[in-house]
Design an enzyme around this catalytic site. Structure first.
Site, PDB file in Angstrom:
ATOM      1  N   SER A 232       0.834  -1.197   0.000  1.00  0.00           N
ATOM      2  CA  SER A 232       0.000   0.000   0.000  1.00  0.00           C
ATOM      3  C   SER A 232       0.877   1.259   0.000  1.00  0.00           C
ATOM      4  O   SER A 232       1.722   1.422  -0.872  1.00  0.00           O
ATOM      5  CB  SER A 232      -0.971  -0.041   1.189  1.00  0.00           C
ATOM      6  OG  SER A 232      -1.993   0.904   1.052  1.00  0.00           O
ATOM      7  N   ASP A 326      -9.074  -5.075  -5.539  1.00  0.00           N
ATOM      8  CA  ASP A 326      -8.618  -4.055  -4.602  1.00  0.00           C
ATOM      9  C   ASP A 326      -9.561  -2.861  -4.672  1.00  0.00           C
ATOM     10  O   ASP A 326      -9.690  -2.213  -5.715  1.00  0.00           O
ATOM     11  CB  ASP A 326      -7.192  -3.637  -4.968  1.00  0.00           C
ATOM     12  CG  ASP A 326      -6.592  -2.626  -3.997  1.00  0.00           C
ATOM     13  OD1 ASP A 326      -7.302  -2.164  -3.085  1.00  0.00           O
ATOM     14  OD2 ASP A 326      -5.392  -2.308  -4.161  1.00  0.00           O
ATOM     15  N   HIS A 360      -7.368  -5.730  -1.136  1.00  0.00           N
ATOM     16  CA  HIS A 360      -6.209  -4.865  -0.904  1.00  0.00           C
ATOM     17  C   HIS A 360      -5.192  -5.487   0.044  1.00  0.00           C
ATOM     18  O   HIS A 360      -3.995  -5.426  -0.207  1.00  0.00           O
ATOM     19  CB  HIS A 360      -6.690  -3.526  -0.350  1.00  0.00           C
ATOM     20  CG  HIS A 360      -5.616  -2.490  -0.212  1.00  0.00           C
ATOM     21  ND1 HIS A 360      -4.935  -1.974  -1.290  1.00  0.00           N
ATOM     22  CD2 HIS A 360      -5.098  -1.865   0.893  1.00  0.00           C
ATOM     23  CE1 HIS A 360      -4.055  -1.072  -0.882  1.00  0.00           C
ATOM     24  NE2 HIS A 360      -4.130  -0.999   0.448  1.00  0.00           N
TER      25      HIS A 360
END
Length: 421
Positions: A232, A326, A360
């Site tokens: 991320s 995601d 994600h």
């Protein structure tokens, strides 16, 4: 004969290792329900259950017997682990203190739902985060705040710096597990930890450069370069590190952006602005969760030109791990931008692995997929996407892909031992 629950390994293993679950001493074709449970360090309870039928010999082996329903269905030998769900909604299972194991309790009960009968047998599987011999060393070197994990045996070992995302703090569980596979791994905090800044609003690349120097100067880290692993926001920081700093020859990005995000990044006399975002475009799902997918502008727009990270300056190859569901941002699109940019500059095309129905938060194997949870900084429930069964399989494969990539580019090895399942 009394029913017996058999686990292999019998008592203790690492979290990323599969465990074989079998039951002996049942009646032929007996219907049973298997349940698992664990408490995290804050006392939150996670549970899963599945219904099975013994074979004609009164035996049950989860490697051969499909679940007939419950928390999951079908042949899923590790389903009772990855399907664990929190008793309280939106709690994500993470390991805060890697020095102690999670104790997973398993029970076998007679019959099926709605009310399975008497308890037939039980067992416990302690799932640790430090392989025997792995050493953990707290790091307070200059400005660097981290934890270093060293494999057993005599070094030096290939080195990796591990970065998490915008939740902040020091996350050690991925680094500790990776060290068990032969890497010296530095779990690096960069805000919301000890005397580091509380907020993500003044990020300087010199801090990360200091961490790289720490690793390269460590007597048990194999030079002349190291690898990076970022998830991320930690992913775009790794891209910036690989692009501007020396001594980095392999970079793995898990659902990362190709532009600098969240806050400007400073390095010497240079400032990389953040990707333009618009929080007014946050959407709310039917379940009341926030999704940020539409808040991020296109990195290719002219206004974001200075935010794009010049990854063509990097010294080594990239591996992009992409969850195709995601819901945080467009990870697949960003990986394609990276590929096109590298090729346009005559560089090696990155390795991109896309996982359908995967969200994600791609963790090491057997962590329950986190479709939605409360963000540590924002305090809001965020929807991350993914379908549990597909997401769990992606985590197993991605973990092997990461090890293979680092062994190849940091250690000169072509393969690693693969999962037993």
């Amino acid at each position: 004969m009394a029913a017996t629950l058999i686990l292999e390994p019998a008592d203790r293993c690492c979290w990323d290792e599969p465990v074989r679950i079998a039951v002996r001493g049942l009646a032929p074709e007996q219907r049973v329900t298997l349940r698992t449970s664990l408490h995290d360090e804050k006392g939150a309870l996670f549970r899963a259950h599945a219904r099975y039928r013994a074979d004609a010999r009164g035996e049950l082996d989860l490697e051969r017997a499909p679940s007939l329903g419950g928390s999951f269905a079908g042949l899923e030998p590790m389903g009772l682990l990855w399907a664990l769900e929190p008793e309280k909604a939106l709690v994500r299972l993470v390991k805060r203190d890697v020095r102690t194991p999670f104790a997973v309790k398993l029970e076998v009960l007679d019959g099926h739902d709605p009310e399975p009968g008497r308890l037939l047998c039980r067992a416990q599987n302690k799932r640790g985060f430090l392989q025997p011999g792995v050493r953990r060393e707290p790091v307070r070197a200059g400005r660097v705040r981290a934890a270093l994990f060293l494999p057993p045996g005599k070094g030096p070992f290939p080195g990796v710096i591990d970065l998490f995302g915008s939740g902040g703090g020091l996350c050690e569980y991925r680094a500790s597990l990776l060290a068990g596979h032969g890497f010296a791994v530095l779990a690096l905090a960069y805000f919301r930890f000890e005397d580091l800044p509380e907020d993500l609003n003044d990020v300087r690349l010199e801090y990360f450069e200091e961490a790289v120097d720490f690793m390269l100067q460590h007597p048990e880290v194999k030079g002349p370069s190291i690898g990076l692993l970022g998830f991320s926001k930690g992913g775009d920081l790794c891209l910036s590190m690989a692009s501007f700093l020396k001594g980095i020859t392999a970079t793995v990005l898990i659902n990362a952006c190709v532009a600098n995000t969240v806050t400007p990044l400073r390095y010497k006399d240079m400032i990389i602005p953040k990707l333009v975002d618009d929080l007014g475009k946050v959407k709310v799902t039917k379940s009341g969760f926030l999704t940020f997918m539409d808040t991020w502008s296109n990195p290719l727009e002219e206004r974001n030109h200075q935010s794009l990270i010049p990854l063509e300056k990097a010294q080594g190859p990239f591996l992009f791990i992409v969850g195709m569901d995601d819901q945080n941002w467009k990870s697949e699109f960003y990986a394609q931008i990276a590929s096109e940019r590298l090729q346009a500059h005559g560089k090696e095309r990155p390795q991109i692995i896309c996982y359908p129905e995967t969200g994600h938060c791609i963790d090491p194997p057997y962590f329950p997929p986190s479709r939605a949870s409360v963000h540590a900084v924002l305090g809001e429930a965020i929807f991350y996407g993914g379908e549990p069964k597909a997401h769990s399989k992606a985590q197993v494969d991605a973990w092997q892909q990461i090890q293979t990539f680092f062994h190849k580019h940091l250690n000169g090895k072509k393969c690693v031992k693969h999962s037993k399942i």
